[in-house]
Design an enzyme around this catalytic site. Structure first.
Site, mmCIF file in Angstrom:
data_model
loop_
_atom_site.group_PDB
_atom_site.id
_atom_site.type_symbol
_atom_site.label_atom_id
_atom_site.label_comp_id
_atom_site.label_asym_id
_atom_site.label_seq_id
_atom_site.Cartn_x
_atom_site.Cartn_y
_atom_site.Cartn_z
ATOM 1 N N ASN A 186 2.378 -12.653 0.579
ATOM 2 C CA ASN A 186 2.866 -12.368 1.924
ATOM 3 C C ASN A 186 2.021 -11.335 2.673
ATOM 4 O O ASN A 186 2.056 -11.297 3.902
ATOM 5 C CB ASN A 186 4.321 -11.868 1.832
ATOM 6 N N TYR A 210 -7.917 -15.369 12.994
ATOM 7 C CA TYR A 210 -6.661 -15.288 12.242
ATOM 8 C C TYR A 210 -6.167 -16.699 11.916
ATOM 9 O O TYR A 210 -5.782 -16.997 10.783
ATOM 10 C CB TYR A 210 -5.620 -14.527 13.054
ATOM 11 N N LYS A 221 -5.579 -18.530 8.241
ATOM 12 C CA LYS A 221 -4.318 -19.148 7.858
ATOM 13 C C LYS A 221 -4.489 -20.642 7.580
ATOM 14 O O LYS A 221 -3.793 -21.208 6.724
ATOM 15 C CB LYS A 221 -3.267 -18.921 8.944
ATOM 16 N N ARG A 254 0.813 -1.219 0.000
ATOM 17 C CA ARG A 254 0.000 0.000 0.000
ATOM 18 C C ARG A 254 0.845 1.267 0.000
ATOM 19 O O ARG A 254 0.445 2.273 -0.540
ATOM 20 C CB ARG A 254 -0.916 0.013 1.235
#
Length: 255
Positions: A87, A149, A153, A34
């Protein structure tokens, strides 16, 4: 023509380390994150230290238009992408019942949907060329019942295994990299003090990246990094879920 890698979340932490190690291996790079200013500084560093081409592609991957721009670059036939490093990520660390649902949605989009979308864009060209690699930065948390989270994953790990099994015979390797705690901005922004985790529990970023890239070269589907976490990995299924589920991840953080 130099082989070329596209790295998301390239501006800091593991992403920046991936760019440096890939550049040292002679790969041209496409840097995605970003923060355009940080990307330009990193690109200037890489161009000055390595004789490689570096493209800068600023994008917020949770913005559909930006995501499609990156997908279009992956599908581009000229200057094709040989290696994709997924990533980019962030974590929502409040307890699930207290978190903001918009943050939960953005996290799952970035951790689960974005790697799927970008792999989908990259695979047709890789199959046509008969070669390619995709490395998805997952987490050892993906094997733990420790919040949403971890759930995101876990999906990345399953996707990686499925794609690796399906496309391995086409000359394409898809690797899930499972690190533990790594001292990068990811944890700094969470407000996790180094003292919270014993010194022996922190893995070196350069080691994590090196092991991930080595696994990709050796055509492995899943790799746990580093040796301390590899020793712990077989024990994890033996630990009762209730002992793990209370482990939180802090405030919302991004990279």
């Amino acid at each position: 023509m130099q082989p070329r890698a596209l790295v998301t979340g390239a501006s800091a932490g593991l992403g920046a380390e991936f760019t440096r190690q890939l550049a040292a291996d002679g790969l041209a790079l496409v840097l995605v994150a970003r923060d355009a200013e940080r990307l330009e500084r990193l690109a200037a560093e890489l161009r000055s230290t390595r004789a490689i081409e570096v493209e800068v592609l600023p994008a917020d991957l949770t913005d559909p238009a930006d995501l499609e721009r990156v997908a279009a670059r992956l599908a581009q036939a000229t200057h094709p992408i040989d290696v994709l490093i997924n990533n980019a990520g962030f974590a929502v660390a409040e307890p699930f019942h207290a978190s903001a649902i918009d943050d939960e949605r953005r996290m799952h989009e970035l951790l689960s949907w974005v790697p799927l979308r970008l792999a989908h864009a990259a695979l047709p060209g890789m199959r046509e060329r008969g070669r390619g690699g995709i490395l998805n930065v997952a987490s050892l948390a993906g094997r733990l019942p420790s919040g949403s989270y971890a759930a995101a994953k876990s999906q990345v790990i399953t996707l990686s295994r499925a794609l690796h099994a399906r496309y391995h015979r086409d000359g394409i390797t898809v690797t899930a990299l499972l690190p533990g705690f790594v001292p990068t901005e990811f944890h700094d922004r969470m407000g996790i003090s180094p003292d919270v985790v014993p010194r022996a529990g922190w893995a070196d970023a350069s080691t994590v990246v090196r092991e991930g890239l080595r696994a990709l070269r050796r055509r492995r589907g899943v790799v746990v990094s580093d040796w301390r976490y590899r020793l712990a990995a077989p024990i994890i299924p033996l630990v009762p879920d209730r002992l793990i589920a209370g482990v939180g991840l802090g405030r919302r953080i991004e990279r």
